[in-house]
Design a protein around this motif. Structure first.
Motif, PDB file in Angstrom:
ATOM      1  N   SER A  25       1.156  -1.501  -6.245  1.00  0.00           N
ATOM      2  CA  SER A  25       0.397  -1.697  -4.973  1.00  0.00           C
ATOM      3  C   SER A  25      -0.979  -2.101  -5.027  1.00  0.00           C
ATOM      4  CB  SER A  25       0.287  -0.434  -4.320  1.00  0.00           C
ATOM      5  OG  SER A  25       1.594   0.278  -3.788  1.00  0.00           O
ATOM      6  N   CYS A  81      -3.844   2.262  -3.043  1.00  0.00           N
ATOM      7  CA  CYS A  81      -3.071   3.371  -2.713  1.00  0.00           C
ATOM      8  C   CYS A  81      -3.821   4.540  -1.550  1.00  0.00           C
ATOM      9  CB  CYS A  81      -2.703   4.262  -3.853  1.00  0.00           C
ATOM     10  SG  CYS A  81      -1.749   3.429  -5.134  1.00  0.00           S
ATOM     11  N   MET A 122       0.764  -1.046   0.060  1.00  0.00           N
ATOM     12  CA  MET A 122      -0.038  -0.032   0.079  1.00  0.00           C
ATOM     13  C   MET A 122       0.746   1.305  -0.224  1.00  0.00           C
ATOM     14  SD  MET A 122      -3.144   0.712   2.452  1.00  0.00           S
ATOM     15  CE  MET A 122      -4.112  -0.576   2.272  1.00  0.00           C
TER      16      MET A 122
END
Ligand SMILES: Nc1nc2c(ncn2[C@@H]2O[C@H](COP(=O)(O)OP(=O)(O)OP(=O)(O)O)[C@@H](O)[C@H]2O)c(=O)[nH]1
Ligand SMILES: [Mg+2]
Length: 480
Positions: free
Chosen positions: A319, A322, A242
């Motif tokens: 990721s 986000c 993340m």
């Protein structure tokens, strides 16, 4: 469960294995495990019980001393025998508990080796359990997942596989396919009776093509339900990535530190503080999440900052989700900016409206990011306000409720191998259903059904090759 006799015989009668099962290095106590036909003989050679009149009883500890080939004792500890076939591997097994110094462990392994044991390979105990038919291949994989689980929730997901949760679901799909196969077989053997409402009686009511196609679709839907759990399962097993993105000074590093509960990244009122990405793993609602703090994005001529911005975009691209941090006190232009600057990333996002403690702060209502709906979480990274809600939103966005579909058992497909085979099985079933709807000959539909069975068989480990076993067990720790 079937035993896998050829290889099992080799293993049972050829060698007894030994390995350190606890973590290597210094510790209070270490555990050395043995498995194989010679186990008891070897233990009697290297363990001198304090009560020589007594004897080993199944699963009962005995206190004593460990001795080397020269008869000299080098440690005091405990030994326990697990007699087959009720043991983990199905063979005679022992666990030796010694003091956890590397010198003692080495001496104990040497003593075991001199007494006739050989060092175990990775996962060899579990492999023996599999070959003895004690556990299936899915359960073997869940043992490895359990050992490497980073959080309680990841461990729970692995445990439900170890409890046969996935195997049982797949077994019930298997049975439906076998039943459909029997009806199809009957249609091949008695083609004249493969008429709507007719057909030979196969285990209860005969099925016509329509009914068979309906059954096929039921199986297909169950497989698709499982397939959908893969992303969540993968995230639980491997963890999620993340990236924390946003304009300079939005409070990204402060947010990272707040989520970690420690001052990991440097924070300062000077824009452009974070130059390179800073990564740290934390537990978010039971999910292992790798948080990546990135350099703030702003127009700059500074080549180092420009490189930082490039790295931020790269982190975002890799990721799962986000966190787009905006300064809620800076007006609505912040959100427009985020969309304009980061919109091309096309990733799932949670919008974090930061600095809500400031007097003029205002969080945007529902937000869109890259054309997709994005949750908005108002927080103050400085005071901690709203952080719990943000954590919950992060967890539910990552995992959702897919795992609940199977009787609240939190069943997830966690490995690519599982997903690929479920998809292969589903596609074969879809082709079969299509064939039935287009009244293709039952022989051709049977080919699809066979393919579906082969995929499930491989998934359940009924049909496996040495290469697959090697691949699965090579990822295990030695001693498990
Ligand atoms: N009032 C208030 N100030 C905050 C909050 N979060 C961060 N700040 C302040 O904003 C300034 C910038 O914070 P950082 O966390 O360094 O911001 P950043 O987004 O990492 O900045 P760059 O690394 O330069 O891109 C610091 O002075 C923080 O104390 C908040 O929730 N409320
Ligand atoms: Mg920063």
């Amino acid at each position: 469960m079937p035993t896998h006799s050829g290889e099992l015989r080799d293993l049972l009668y050829r060698d007894t294995i030994a390995a350190l099962s606890s973590a290597p290095g210094k510790g209070a106590i270490a555990v050395v495990r043995l498995s194989g036909a010679e186990t008891e003989k070897i233990v009697r050679k290297i363990f001198r019980p304090k009560d020589p009149e007594g004897d080993f009883e199944n699963r009962k500890f005995r206190v004593g001393r460990f001795v080397g080939a020269d008869g000299g004792a080098f440690d005091e500890g405990m030994a326990v025998m697990f007699f087959g076939p009720g043991s983990y591997t199905g063979e005679n097994m022992a666990e030796l508990y010694c003091h956890g110094g590397p010198g003692i462990v080495r001496a104990l392994l040497v003593a075991a080796s001199e007494a006739g044991a050989r060092p175990a390979g990775p996962g060899e105990f579990t492999k023996r359990a599999f070959l003895a038919g004690k556990i299936d291949l899915l359960q073997c994989e869940s043992v490895a997942d359990l050992v490497s689980a980073e959080t309680r929730r990841a461990a729970q997901a692995a445990l439900s596989h170890l409890d046969s949760g996935l195997s049982k679901t797949l077994e019930s799909i298997w049975e439906k396919i076998v039943e459909a196969g029997a009806h199809l077989e009957a249609a091949i053997d008695f083609p004249d009776e493969f008429e709507p409402g007719a057909g030979p009686a196969v285990q209860g009511k005969p099925m016509d093509e329509k009914e068979l196609a309906r059954r096929f679709m039921e199986v297909r839907d169950a497989l698709e339900g499982l397939e959908k759990t893969y992303n969540s399962g993968r995230i639980l097993r491997e963890g999620a990535r993340m990236a924390i993105l946003g304009r300079s000074n939005a409070g990204k590093s402060t947010l990272l530190n707040r989520l970690l509960g420690e001052e990991r990244a440097i924070m300062s009122p000077t824009p452009g503080t974070t130059r390179d990405t800073v990564e740290e793993v934390c537990d978010i609602g039971g999910i292992p999440v790798r948080l990546i703090d990135t350099a703030g994005i702003r127009e700059t001529g500074d080549p180092v900052e420009l490189e930082g911005t490039k790295r931020a975009r790269r982190a975002a691209a890799g990721s799962d989700i986000c966190l787009v941090v905006v300064d809620a006190a800076a007006g609505p232009e912040e959100v427009r900016w985020a969309n304009a600057e980061l919109g091309e990333l096309d990733c799932l996002a949670i919008m974090v409206a930061n600095k809500m403690d400031l007097p003029h702060a205002k969080a945007p209502g529902r937000s869109k990011f890259s054309g997709k709906a994005a949750c908005v979480c108002p927080v103050s990274a400085l005071t901690g306000e709203g952080i719990e809600n943000l954590r919950e939103t992060m967890a539910s966005t990552l995992i959702g409720n897919e795992g609940d579909e199977f009787g609240g058992n939190q069943l997830f497909l966690a490995r690519e191998r599982h997903r690929d085979l479920v998809v292969r099985c589903k596609k074969a079933i879809e082709r079969g259903a299509e064939g039935l709807n287009n009244t293709t000959s039952p022989e051709l539909v049977a080919v699809d059904l066979n393919e579906a069975q082969r995929a499930l068989s491989e998934l359940l480990g009924r049909d496996y090759g040495q290469a697959l076993l090697d691949k699965i067990f090579s990822t295990f720790c030695i001693g498990k």
